[in-house]
Scaffold this active site. Structure first.
Site, PDB file in Angstrom:
ATOM      1  N   PHE A  11       0.815  -1.212   0.000  1.00 44.63           N
ATOM      2  CA  PHE A  11       0.000   0.000   0.000  1.00 44.63           C
ATOM      3  C   PHE A  11       0.859   1.278   0.000  1.00 44.63           C
ATOM      4  O   PHE A  11       0.917   1.998  -1.013  1.00 44.63           O
ATOM      5  CB  PHE A  11      -0.956  -0.081   1.200  1.00 44.63           C
ATOM      6  CG  PHE A  11      -1.521   1.209   1.676  1.00 44.63           C
ATOM      7  CD1 PHE A  11      -2.083   2.117   0.784  1.00 44.63           C
ATOM      8  CD2 PHE A  11      -1.515   1.523   3.034  1.00 44.63           C
ATOM      9  CE1 PHE A  11      -2.616   3.324   1.238  1.00 44.63           C
ATOM     10  CE2 PHE A  11      -2.052   2.713   3.491  1.00 44.63           C
ATOM     11  CZ  PHE A  11      -2.588   3.621   2.599  1.00 44.63           C
ATOM     12  N   ILE A  12       1.556   1.565   1.092  1.00 46.18           N
ATOM     13  CA  ILE A  12       2.290   2.843   1.172  1.00 46.18           C
ATOM     14  C   ILE A  12       3.485   2.835   0.221  1.00 46.18           C
ATOM     15  O   ILE A  12       3.783   3.828  -0.445  1.00 46.18           O
ATOM     16  CB  ILE A  12       2.761   3.121   2.613  1.00 46.18           C
ATOM     17  CG1 ILE A  12       1.584   3.060   3.591  1.00 46.18           C
ATOM     18  CG2 ILE A  12       3.433   4.497   2.703  1.00 46.18           C
ATOM     19  CD1 ILE A  12       1.989   3.097   5.065  1.00 46.18           C
ATOM     20  N   ASP A  51      13.015 -11.639  -0.731  1.00 47.82           N
ATOM     21  CA  ASP A  51      12.653 -11.693   0.684  1.00 47.82           C
ATOM     22  C   ASP A  51      13.716 -10.915   1.460  1.00 47.82           C
ATOM     23  O   ASP A  51      14.905 -11.264   1.405  1.00 47.82           O
ATOM     24  CB  ASP A  51      12.625 -13.171   1.117  1.00 47.82           C
ATOM     25  CG  ASP A  51      12.100 -13.350   2.530  1.00 47.82           C
ATOM     26  OD1 ASP A  51      12.197 -12.410   3.339  1.00 47.82           O
ATOM     27  OD2 ASP A  51      11.597 -14.453   2.819  1.00 47.82           O
ATOM     28  N   ALA A  71       7.612  -5.155   5.514  1.00 45.67           N
ATOM     29  CA  ALA A  71       7.443  -5.459   6.932  1.00 45.67           C
ATOM     30  C   ALA A  71       6.288  -6.415   7.147  1.00 45.67           C
ATOM     31  O   ALA A  71       5.413  -6.558   6.290  1.00 45.67           O
ATOM     32  CB  ALA A  71       7.173  -4.163   7.716  1.00 45.67           C
ATOM     33  N   TYR A 136       4.924  -5.794  17.585  1.00 47.83           N
ATOM     34  CA  TYR A 136       5.115  -5.001  16.359  1.00 47.83           C
ATOM     35  C   TYR A 136       5.814  -3.670  16.665  1.00 47.83           C
ATOM     36  O   TYR A 136       6.750  -3.273  15.967  1.00 47.83           O
ATOM     37  CB  TYR A 136       3.759  -4.753  15.690  1.00 47.83           C
ATOM     38  CG  TYR A 136       3.785  -3.760  14.560  1.00 47.83           C
ATOM     39  CD1 TYR A 136       4.272  -4.106  13.306  1.00 47.83           C
ATOM     40  CD2 TYR A 136       3.314  -2.457  14.747  1.00 47.83           C
ATOM     41  CE1 TYR A 136       4.303  -3.183  12.270  1.00 47.83           C
ATOM     42  CE2 TYR A 136       3.329  -1.531  13.719  1.00 47.83           C
ATOM     43  CZ  TYR A 136       3.826  -1.895  12.483  1.00 47.83           C
ATOM     44  OH  TYR A 136       3.861  -0.978  11.467  1.00 47.83           O
ATOM     45  N   GLU A 262      -6.359  -2.111  22.822  1.00 42.86           N
ATOM     46  CA  GLU A 262      -6.487  -1.017  21.848  1.00 42.86           C
ATOM     47  C   GLU A 262      -6.244   0.334  22.520  1.00 42.86           C
ATOM     48  O   GLU A 262      -6.753   0.586  23.615  1.00 42.86           O
ATOM     49  CB  GLU A 262      -7.877  -1.034  21.208  1.00 42.86           C
ATOM     50  CG  GLU A 262      -7.892  -0.203  19.949  1.00 42.86           C
ATOM     51  CD  GLU A 262      -9.222  -0.237  19.206  1.00 42.86           C
ATOM     52  OE1 GLU A 262      -9.334   0.491  18.234  1.00 42.86           O
ATOM     53  OE2 GLU A 262     -10.133  -0.978  19.624  1.00 42.86           O
TER      54      GLU A 262
HETATM   55  P1  NAD Z   1       1.682  -3.488   3.164  1.00 43.19           P
HETATM   56  O1  NAD Z   1       1.509  -4.864   3.722  1.00 43.19           O
HETATM   57  O2  NAD Z   1       0.742  -3.044   2.114  1.00 43.19           O
HETATM   58  O3  NAD Z   1       3.168  -3.338   2.642  1.00 43.19           O
HETATM   59  C1  NAD Z   1       4.244  -4.121   3.115  1.00 43.19           C
HETATM   60  C2  NAD Z   1       4.885  -4.815   1.927  1.00 43.19           C
HETATM   61  O4  NAD Z   1       6.013  -5.567   2.400  1.00 43.19           O
HETATM   62  C3  NAD Z   1       3.971  -5.805   1.199  1.00 43.19           C
HETATM   63  O5  NAD Z   1       3.968  -5.508  -0.178  1.00 43.19           O
HETATM   64  C4  NAD Z   1       4.591  -7.175   1.483  1.00 43.19           C
HETATM   65  O6  NAD Z   1       4.390  -8.074   0.408  1.00 43.19           O
HETATM   66  C5  NAD Z   1       6.041  -6.804   1.703  1.00 43.19           C
HETATM   67  N1  NAD Z   1       6.770  -7.756   2.535  1.00 43.19           N
HETATM   68  C6  NAD Z   1       6.382  -8.318   3.690  1.00 43.19           C
HETATM   69  N2  NAD Z   1       7.308  -9.159   4.149  1.00 43.19           N
HETATM   70  C7  NAD Z   1       8.340  -9.135   3.253  1.00 43.19           C
HETATM   71  C8  NAD Z   1       9.585  -9.802   3.159  1.00 43.19           C
HETATM   72  N3  NAD Z   1       9.991 -10.660   4.095  1.00 43.19           N
HETATM   73  N4  NAD Z   1      10.381  -9.515   2.100  1.00 43.19           N
HETATM   74  C9  NAD Z   1       9.982  -8.648   1.148  1.00 43.19           C
HETATM   75  N5  NAD Z   1       8.802  -7.999   1.174  1.00 43.19           N
HETATM   76  C10 NAD Z   1       7.979  -8.236   2.216  1.00 43.19           C
HETATM   77  O7  NAD Z   1       1.644  -2.492   4.416  1.00 43.19           O
HETATM   78  P2  NAD Z   1       1.699  -0.894   4.479  1.00 43.19           P
HETATM   79  O8  NAD Z   1       0.557  -0.463   5.312  1.00 43.19           O
HETATM   80  O9  NAD Z   1       1.866  -0.318   3.117  1.00 43.19           O
HETATM   81  O10 NAD Z   1       3.005  -0.649   5.340  1.00 43.19           O
HETATM   82  C11 NAD Z   1       4.242  -0.232   4.758  1.00 43.19           C
HETATM   83  C12 NAD Z   1       5.212   0.147   5.852  1.00 43.19           C
HETATM   84  O11 NAD Z   1       4.722   1.247   6.618  1.00 43.19           O
HETATM   85  C13 NAD Z   1       5.475  -0.981   6.858  1.00 43.19           C
HETATM   86  O12 NAD Z   1       6.848  -0.954   7.187  1.00 43.19           O
HETATM   87  C14 NAD Z   1       4.636  -0.594   8.060  1.00 43.19           C
HETATM   88  O13 NAD Z   1       5.164  -1.124   9.252  1.00 43.19           O
HETATM   89  C15 NAD Z   1       4.732   0.915   8.004  1.00 43.19           C
HETATM   90  N6  NAD Z   1       3.620   1.604   8.664  1.00 43.19           N
HETATM   91  C16 NAD Z   1       2.358   1.536   8.151  1.00 43.19           C
HETATM   92  C17 NAD Z   1       1.342   2.249   8.779  1.00 43.19           C
HETATM   93  C18 NAD Z   1      -0.065   2.274   8.223  1.00 43.19           C
HETATM   94  O14 NAD Z   1      -0.856   3.065   8.719  1.00 43.19           O
HETATM   95  N7  NAD Z   1      -0.417   1.484   7.213  1.00 43.19           N
HETATM   96  C19 NAD Z   1       1.598   2.990   9.924  1.00 43.19           C
HETATM   97  C20 NAD Z   1       2.887   3.010  10.424  1.00 43.19           C
HETATM   98  C21 NAD Z   1       3.894   2.324   9.764  1.00 43.19           C
END
Ligand code: NAD
Length: 301
Positions: A11-12, A51, A71, A136, A262
């Site tokens: 996503f991000i 990975d 992640a 986490y 929560e």
């Molecule tokens: P997401 O799951 O959409 O993106 C994470 C991506 O990492 C996925 O595409 C997944 O396939 C990939 N991934 C997971 N394990 C992997 C591995 N071992 N090797 C390679 N790729 C791997 O989640 P997101 O919400 O887009 O989060 C992105 C980042 O932002 C993360 O690090 C998350 O912790 C951080 N984050 C997100 C939020 C939020 O509100 N969504 C808030 C704070 C931090």
């Protein structure tokens, strides 16, 4: 510039990819597609299925910056399987740092505000007490500490960004903060959304496009930790009302029992990012929800 985005099929990460491509960078996405989707990666970026828990050096050759977003993102999974969470979020971050060290690549790490600060009684600044309530938050904090240690040890300028609750197009409803995706998805399907507890719990919702801009701005910094949030608290009830408004729906949510652990309040002080990165959020919540809704229900809906 040549840039790597780990987790760029997620996503991000996919918004960071868009922002890098828009400024003319060459982008390589490293993602194991465990949660991300191939179709999230635009044709003009290259995807290598990899990975981050494995050694990564090769792809980093010639890369000036690495935006590390890959992640394990599910707080509940981190509670059920903390070792798996740490394998991706701690060991994976070390593999990224080692590859970056070998090739002189600057790392921008996607960390989290809510899961690190825990309960807030005001917008948390970066030096607020760190009280993670789930593995986490601990694994993300460990990642930040590794970046800081590498900076001290090797004189690198890696940067950690503590995101608020990020929302926007392409969000997966199962992630750290999927409530917007869940509400809008359910409204689109005509299904009743559920609010846990009384709905007074607040979060700092920040639009994914704004987070991507902050990430690019941070890659020019020489180290540091920055909150990337709006500083504005919105309750779940208020959020649901806004979702109903953009969806043009009168569906009532049902209430369910509050979930264990929560947080009641989570909000980030964004003044450091504003001062030092020259970043401020540009998309207000209602506008951001509307942009997200259009990708779910179609333009003009
Ligand atoms: P997401 O799951 O959409 O993106 C994470 C991506 O990492 C996925 O595409 C997944 O396939 C990939 N991934 C997971 N394990 C992997 C591995 N071992 N090797 C390679 N790729 C791997 O989640 P997101 O919400 O887009 O989060 C992105 C980042 O932002 C993360 O690090 C998350 O912790 C951080 N984050 C997100 C939020 C939020 O509100 N969504 C808030 C704070 C931090």
């Amino acid at each position: 510039m040549r840039a790597i985005v780990t987790g760029g099929a997620g996503f991000i990460g996919s918004h960071v990819v868009d922002a890098l491509l828009a400024r003319g960078d060459e982008v390589l996405v490293l993602d194991d597609l465990s949660n991300g989707k191939r179709e999230n990666v635009p044709d003009s970026a290259r995807l290598e299925v990899a990975d981050v828990r494995e050694p990564l050096s090769g792809p980093f050759e010639g890369a000036e910056a690495c935006f590390h977003l890959a992640a394990q993102v599910d707080v509940r999974v981190s509670v059920e399987r903390p070792a798996d969470d740490a394998a991706t979020n701690v060991l994976g971050t070390i593999q990224v740092l080692e590859a970056a060290r070998a090739h002189g690549t600057r790392v921008v790490f996607a960390s989290t505000g809510g899961a690190i600060y825990g309960e807030c009684d005001c917008p948390a600044p970066e030096d607020a007490e760190r009280r993670p309530v789930a593995p986490y938050g601990v694994s993300k904090l460990a990642g930040e500490e590794y970046l800081a240690a590498y900076n001290r040890l090797y004189g690198t300028g890696h940067v950690s960004l503590r995101y608020g609750n990020v929302y926007g197009p392409r969000q997966d409803p199962h992630g750290e903060a999927g409530v917007v995706a869940i509400f809008l998805g359910r409204l689109a399907a005509g299904e009743t959304p559920r609010i846990f507890g009384d709905g007074s719990q607040t979060r700092d919702y920040v639009y994914a496009g704004d987070v991507a801009r902050a990430s690019l701005a941070a890659s020019g910094q020489d180290g540091g930790v920055f909150n990337v949030g709006t500083g504005i608290e919105t309750s779940v009830i208020e959020l649901y009302e806004l979702c109903r408004r953009v969806a043009g729906s009168d569906l009532q949510a049902e209430h369910a029992e509050a979930r264990l652990g929560e947080l009641q309040r989570s909000v980030l002080d964004r003044s450091r990012a504003e001062r030092e990165l020259g970043w401020r959020p540009e998309v207000g919540l209602e506008d951001g929800l509307r942009l997200t809704w259009e990708t779910i229900a179609g333009p003009g809906s």
